[in-house]
Write a protein that holds these residues in place. Structure first.
Motif, PDB file in Angstrom:
ATOM      1  N   GLN A   8       0.831  -1.210   0.000  1.00 50.78           N
ATOM      2  CA  GLN A   8       0.000   0.000   0.000  1.00 50.78           C
ATOM      3  C   GLN A   8       0.862   1.254   0.000  1.00 50.78           C
ATOM      4  OE1 GLN A   8      -2.535  -0.330   3.422  1.00 50.78           O
ATOM      5  NE2 GLN A   8      -3.850  -1.876   2.495  1.00 50.78           N
ATOM      6  N   LEU A   9       1.924   1.243   0.785  1.00 57.65           N
ATOM      7  CA  LEU A   9       2.777   2.428   0.889  1.00 57.65           C
ATOM      8  C   LEU A   9       3.563   2.690  -0.390  1.00 57.65           C
ATOM      9  CD1 LEU A   9       4.060   2.052   4.550  1.00 57.65           C
ATOM     10  CD2 LEU A   9       2.511   3.812   3.674  1.00 57.65           C
ATOM     11  N   ILE A  10       4.018   1.634  -1.050  1.00 57.04           N
ATOM     12  CA  ILE A  10       4.840   1.859  -2.241  1.00 57.04           C
ATOM     13  C   ILE A  10       4.018   2.007  -3.509  1.00 57.04           C
ATOM     14  CG2 ILE A  10       6.875   0.747  -1.266  1.00 57.04           C
ATOM     15  CD1 ILE A  10       6.271  -1.674  -3.043  1.00 57.04           C
ATOM     16  N   ASN A  11       2.765   1.600  -3.484  1.00 51.25           N
ATOM     17  CA  ASN A  11       1.930   1.684  -4.684  1.00 51.25           C
ATOM     18  C   ASN A  11       1.028   2.911  -4.706  1.00 51.25           C
ATOM     19  OD1 ASN A  11       2.855  -0.682  -5.991  1.00 51.25           O
ATOM     20  ND2 ASN A  11       1.665  -1.910  -4.573  1.00 51.25           N
ATOM     21  N   VAL A  12       1.256   3.832  -3.821  1.00 56.22           N
ATOM     22  CA  VAL A  12       0.461   5.057  -3.757  1.00 56.22           C
ATOM     23  C   VAL A  12       0.940   6.019  -4.837  1.00 56.22           C
ATOM     24  CG1 VAL A  12       0.018   7.103  -2.344  1.00 56.22           C
ATOM     25  CG2 VAL A  12      -0.066   4.848  -1.315  1.00 56.22           C
ATOM     26  N   ASP A  13      -0.001   6.621  -5.531  1.00 55.23           N
ATOM     27  CA  ASP A  13       0.326   7.656  -6.513  1.00 55.23           C
ATOM     28  C   ASP A  13       0.470   8.971  -5.760  1.00 55.23           C
ATOM     29  OD1 ASP A  13       0.626   9.381  -8.624  1.00 55.23           O
ATOM     30  OD2 ASP A  13      -1.409   9.124  -9.388  1.00 55.23           O
ATOM     31  N   VAL A  14       1.703   9.418  -5.608  1.00 53.49           N
ATOM     32  CA  VAL A  14       1.958  10.633  -4.841  1.00 53.49           C
ATOM     33  C   VAL A  14       1.886  11.889  -5.703  1.00 53.49           C
ATOM     34  CG1 VAL A  14       3.345   9.447  -3.099  1.00 53.49           C
ATOM     35  CG2 VAL A  14       4.466  10.440  -5.100  1.00 53.49           C
ATOM     36  N   SER A  15       1.727  11.726  -7.001  1.00 52.56           N
ATOM     37  CA  SER A  15       1.760  12.875  -7.899  1.00 52.56           C
ATOM     38  C   SER A  15       0.625  13.865  -7.632  1.00 52.56           C
ATOM     39  CB  SER A  15       1.723  12.429  -9.357  1.00 52.56           C
ATOM     40  OG  SER A  15       0.507  11.755  -9.646  1.00 52.56           O
ATOM     41  N   GLY A  16      -0.501  13.415  -7.134  1.00 51.71           N
ATOM     42  CA  GLY A  16      -1.619  14.305  -6.881  1.00 51.71           C
ATOM     43  C   GLY A  16      -1.746  14.749  -5.443  1.00 51.71           C
ATOM     44  N   SER A  18      -1.159  16.781  -1.990  1.00 45.55           N
ATOM     45  CA  SER A  18      -0.785  18.128  -1.545  1.00 45.55           C
ATOM     46  C   SER A  18       0.444  17.992  -0.645  1.00 45.55           C
ATOM     47  CB  SER A  18      -1.939  18.755  -0.767  1.00 45.55           C
ATOM     48  OG  SER A  18      -2.156  18.042   0.439  1.00 45.55           O
ATOM     49  N   GLY A  19       1.022  19.115  -0.298  1.00 43.93           N
ATOM     50  CA  GLY A  19       2.189  19.102   0.586  1.00 43.93           C
ATOM     51  C   GLY A  19       1.949  18.364   1.890  1.00 43.93           C
ATOM     52  N   PRO A  20       0.888  18.708   2.621  1.00 41.88           N
ATOM     53  CA  PRO A  20       0.621  18.004   3.886  1.00 41.88           C
ATOM     54  C   PRO A  20       0.338  16.512   3.690  1.00 41.88           C
ATOM     55  CG  PRO A  20      -0.552  20.091   3.847  1.00 41.88           C
ATOM     56  CD  PRO A  20       0.020  19.883   2.474  1.00 41.88           C
ATOM     57  N   GLU A  21      -0.351  16.161   2.602  1.00 43.53           N
ATOM     58  CA  GLU A  21      -0.627  14.747   2.332  1.00 43.53           C
ATOM     59  C   GLU A  21       0.674  13.998   2.036  1.00 43.53           C
ATOM     60  OE1 GLU A  21      -5.040  14.834   0.278  1.00 43.53           O
ATOM     61  OE2 GLU A  21      -3.310  15.363  -0.958  1.00 43.53           O
ATOM     62  N   LEU A  22       1.555  14.610   1.275  1.00 41.95           N
ATOM     63  CA  LEU A  22       2.835  13.985   0.953  1.00 41.95           C
ATOM     64  C   LEU A  22       3.678  13.816   2.215  1.00 41.95           C
ATOM     65  CD1 LEU A  22       4.714  12.840  -1.170  1.00 41.95           C
ATOM     66  CD2 LEU A  22       5.541  15.157  -1.617  1.00 41.95           C
ATOM     67  N   LEU A  23       3.703  14.819   3.057  1.00 44.24           N
ATOM     68  CA  LEU A  23       4.445  14.702   4.319  1.00 44.24           C
ATOM     69  C   LEU A  23       3.884  13.592   5.196  1.00 44.24           C
ATOM     70  CD1 LEU A  23       5.113  18.434   5.243  1.00 44.24           C
ATOM     71  CD2 LEU A  23       6.768  16.731   4.483  1.00 44.24           C
ATOM     72  N   ALA A  24       2.569  13.480   5.258  1.00 43.32           N
ATOM     73  CA  ALA A  24       1.940  12.413   6.043  1.00 43.32           C
ATOM     74  C   ALA A  24       2.303  11.045   5.473  1.00 43.32           C
ATOM     75  CB  ALA A  24       0.423  12.597   6.077  1.00 43.32           C
ATOM     76  N   HIS A  25       2.314  10.951   4.151  1.00 47.84           N
ATOM     77  CA  HIS A  25       2.677   9.684   3.509  1.00 47.84           C
ATOM     78  C   HIS A  25       4.134   9.339   3.817  1.00 47.84           C
ATOM     79  CE1 HIS A  25       2.795   6.400   0.683  1.00 47.84           C
ATOM     80  NE2 HIS A  25       3.848   6.954   0.103  1.00 47.84           N
ATOM     81  N   LEU A  26       5.021  10.304   3.683  1.00 46.37           N
ATOM     82  CA  LEU A  26       6.439  10.061   3.967  1.00 46.37           C
ATOM     83  C   LEU A  26       6.652   9.668   5.425  1.00 46.37           C
ATOM     84  CD1 LEU A  26       8.077  12.920   1.895  1.00 46.37           C
ATOM     85  CD2 LEU A  26       8.033  10.478   1.355  1.00 46.37           C
ATOM     86  N   ASP A  27       5.902  10.277   6.332  1.00 47.25           N
ATOM     87  CA  ASP A  27       5.977   9.889   7.745  1.00 47.25           C
ATOM     88  C   ASP A  27       5.536   8.438   7.937  1.00 47.25           C
ATOM     89  OD1 ASP A  27       6.957  12.350   8.553  1.00 47.25           O
ATOM     90  OD2 ASP A  27       5.000  13.098   9.220  1.00 47.25           O
ATOM     91  N   ALA A  28       4.472   8.033   7.243  1.00 46.44           N
ATOM     92  CA  ALA A  28       3.982   6.653   7.342  1.00 46.44           C
ATOM     93  C   ALA A  28       5.015   5.673   6.792  1.00 46.44           C
ATOM     94  CB  ALA A  28       2.657   6.506   6.602  1.00 46.44           C
ATOM     95  N   VAL A  29       5.665   6.039   5.696  1.00 50.27           N
ATOM     96  CA  VAL A  29       6.702   5.181   5.112  1.00 50.27           C
ATOM     97  C   VAL A  29       7.862   5.039   6.093  1.00 50.27           C
ATOM     98  CG1 VAL A  29       8.442   5.030   3.276  1.00 50.27           C
ATOM     99  CG2 VAL A  29       6.087   5.644   2.709  1.00 50.27           C
TER     100      VAL A  29
END
Length: 76
Positions: A8-16, A18-29
């Motif tokens: 789930q973490l590696i198959n997420v499309d991060v291109s869309g 927002s900044g806060p969403e990307l930071l949250a995703h990177l924190d989860a990774v």
């Protein structure tokens, strides 16, 4: 094990994201990677006879022991 979380973490499309969403995703990774590394450390420390036979495992164990594998405190 953790294959579904990893997938789930590696198959997420991060291109869309927002900044806060990307930071949250990177924190989860990062949190998931720390968990995997803690598991790896426990496995290597629990198998000293195997680690003793493999210099690359000894080096990897030494490296894992230098890492901060604790989860950071949650923001207040």
């Amino acid at each position: 094990m953790d294959e579904s979380v990893t997938a789930q973490l590696i198959n997420v499309d991060v291109s869309g994201m927002s900044g806060p969403e990307l930071l949250a995703h990177l924190d989860a990774v990062e949190q998931h990677m720390r968990k995997l590394r803690r598991t790896e450390l426990a496995l290597l420390e629990g198998s000293p006879e195997i680690v003793a036979q493999r210099p690359e495992l000894q080096a990897h164990l030494a490296h894992l022991r230098t890492l901060n594998l604790e989860d950071p405190p949650s923001p207040a």
